[in-house]
Scaffold this active site. Structure first.
Site, mmCIF file in Angstrom:
data_model
loop_
_atom_site.group_PDB
_atom_site.id
_atom_site.type_symbol
_atom_site.label_atom_id
_atom_site.label_comp_id
_atom_site.label_asym_id
_atom_site.label_seq_id
_atom_site.Cartn_x
_atom_site.Cartn_y
_atom_site.Cartn_z
ATOM 1 N N HIS A 155 5.746 -12.986 -9.211
ATOM 2 C CA HIS A 155 6.603 -12.583 -8.078
ATOM 3 C C HIS A 155 7.039 -11.125 -8.220
ATOM 4 O O HIS A 155 8.107 -10.752 -7.743
ATOM 5 C CB HIS A 155 7.841 -13.472 -7.956
ATOM 6 N N SER A 276 1.230 17.118 -2.326
ATOM 7 C CA SER A 276 1.724 17.016 -0.955
ATOM 8 C C SER A 276 1.746 18.410 -0.350
ATOM 9 O O SER A 276 1.949 19.401 -1.060
ATOM 10 C CB SER A 276 3.135 16.424 -0.981
ATOM 11 N N LYS A 282 5.368 16.332 -5.660
ATOM 12 C CA LYS A 282 4.576 15.107 -5.516
ATOM 13 C C LYS A 282 3.233 15.153 -6.235
ATOM 14 O O LYS A 282 2.569 16.167 -6.281
ATOM 15 C CB LYS A 282 4.319 14.823 -4.027
ATOM 16 N N GLU A 289 -5.115 4.630 -3.239
ATOM 17 C CA GLU A 289 -4.696 4.199 -1.899
ATOM 18 C C GLU A 289 -5.891 4.068 -0.963
ATOM 19 O O GLU A 289 -5.989 3.133 -0.170
ATOM 20 C CB GLU A 289 -3.691 5.190 -1.314
#
Ligand code: ARG
Length: 460
Positions: A155, A276, A282, A289
């Site tokens: 979980h 970024s 970043k 992704e």
């Protein structure tokens, strides 16, 4: 003009021509198409259906066409409907009437099936190699991390301690099954359809097994209608690839989470992450992704083609041309994903201390504390309840199993002794989990040797 001009009074509408044409995407089958035609021409000659002289001219010219396509001297710039028509058109331009003999005892229906079989057989093998290479990388990373402790989750809540080797070897197992699926897919694709002709075989005395032998097939389709309408092997490729992507996607999701400041378990190499355009701090896991994102598209290729196939009556229907863009897209996508995912994993830095901190901060050893009481003779349910009370006490007091005093332990049950501290230590928690398939160093050693044996066998 089209090959079938005899039957028609008008030329094809030009929009319809574009709509109908598969040449822009099936041109990638030219090697297979020519290979199949050469085998077919040789068979026609062997069976006395065409002259040796004609067969020789056809085979020689087909090979020249292949070389000219390889070198770029010949371009796919015709309005031919597909790769099969294109090759035949060029052949006829080059050797006239002799070229027109090639399509005897054959139809594009069995020809396209043959090309697709040959192409997918090669792809099953190539993708298998990429998977093997990924499994080797996981094996290396796992071998280097047999004592790297981190929380295992259920979980997405910290559950029980495991080692990173154990964690990532779970993925090795998934990709090993993917390799097996590539072998299964290959086995089903390894059946030769040529000689099914349009759908009902032929009146010519052909030798289908001779064609199969030349092309390296183990068997031939036993039913001509099945031979031209079977696309199960395409579906099997798409479905095997959907699972490969699903595995890569779950792995990617964890890499993305683990690179976040909340986890800080991993750091990706600069060559495999991006920045970024606005936030200078970043470092984004774009590769992982995109792999996760592209999974949807490969699953879409599978469901799209299954939907196309499900309503088709026997035998060939033009709908089946839709198999190609789906399977080409899925193959290209998976190969690209595997080629970037593997070096991204190979070069990532494991933040061992952060993993260890995450494993020690909480009550990940609660089960082990209960198991300790069981070893002292208590029933598991009783022990479970006592340890639940200790956890609640620790949360109130801001303590953990490691920082409780023996007196505090004893206040919950007199069976607690000095040895409890060793029992709840993370290293003991991991090394005591030595059941087969568990995370203990000895169980992980056994897993590693299993993976090694698989790799050795696969590499031959
Ligand atoms: N381009 C077609 C395909 O990919 C080839 C077979 C066409 N056969 C036919 N009778 N129209 O499926």
């Amino acid at each position: 003009m089209k090959m079938w001009e005899g039957r028609f009074k008008k030329a094809l509408d030009s929009k319809v021509n574009d709509f109908n044409s598969s040449l822009p995407f099936d041109c990638r089958l030219y090697h297979e198409d020519i290979q199949g035609s050469v085998a077919h021409a040789r068979m026609l000659c062997k069976c006395g259906i065409i002259d040796p002289k004609d067969a020789e001219a056809i085979c020689r010219t087909l090979k020249e066409i292949e070389q000219d396509l390889d070198s770029g001297k010949l371009l796919f710039d015709s309005d031919a409907e597909d790769i099969h028509m294109f090759v035949e058109q060029v052949l006829t331009e080059r050797i006239g009437d002799t070229g027109k003999r090639l399509h005897t005892a054959r139809s594009r229906n069995d020809q396209v099936a043959l090309d697709t079989h040959l192409y997918l057989m090669r792809q099953f093998l190539e993708i298998k190699q990429l998977l093997i290479s990924l499994i080797s990388t996981i094996y290396e990373k796992a071998s280097a991390n047999t004592d790297t402790i981190l929380p295992g989750y259920t979980h997405l809540q910290r559950a029980q301690p495991v080692t990173l080797a154990h964690y990532w070897l779970a993925y090795a197992q998934m990709f090993m099954r993917d390799v097996e699926r590539m072998d299964d897919g290959y086995r089903h694709a390894d059946r030769m359809p040529l000689g099914s002709c349009a759908l009902a075989g032929t009146t010519y005395p052909i030798d289908r097994r001779y064609v199969a032998e030349q092309l390296g097939f183990s068997s031939i389709y036993e039913n001509s209608m099945d031979g031209v309408s079977d696309r199960d092997f395409v579906v099997e490729m798409l479905s095997a690839l959907s699972l490969v992507m699903t595995h890569l996607s779950r792995f990617s999701e964890e890499i993305i989470l683990w690179c976040s400041s909340e986890f800080r378990f991993l750091e990706l190499d600069d060559a495999y992450s991006t920045g970024s355009s606005i936030m200078p701090q970043k470092k984004n896991p774009d590769i992982a992704e995109l792999v996760r994102g592209k999974t949807g598209r490969v699953i879409g290729d599978l469901t799209g083609f299954l939907t196309t196939l499900k309503g088709l009556p026997l035998a060939y229907n033009k709908d089946m041309q839709e198999d190609k863009e789906a399977v080409f897209d899925a193959i290209d996508t998976v190969k690209m994903c595997l080629q970037v995912f593997e070096p991204m994993l190979a070069t990532c830095k494991v933040q061992k201390q952060n993993m260890a901190d995450a494993a020690s901060g909480g009550f990940i050893n609660a089960t082990d504390c209960a198991d300790y009481l069981v070893r002292k003779g208590l029933p598991f349910r009783t022990a479970y309840k006592i340890v639940g009370g200790i956890v609640a006490y620790c949360i109130d007091q801001g303590k953990t199993f490691e920082t409780l005093s023996l007196e505090e332990y004893k206040s919950f049950h007199e069976a607690f002794g000095e040895d409890v501290f060793k029992a709840v230590s993370l290293t003991a928690c991991v090394s005591n989990r030595n059941s087969e398939g568990g995370p203990s160093p000895s169980s992980v050693e056994a897993q590693l040797s299993g993976v090694k044996a698989f790799l050795d066998a696969a590499k031959g």
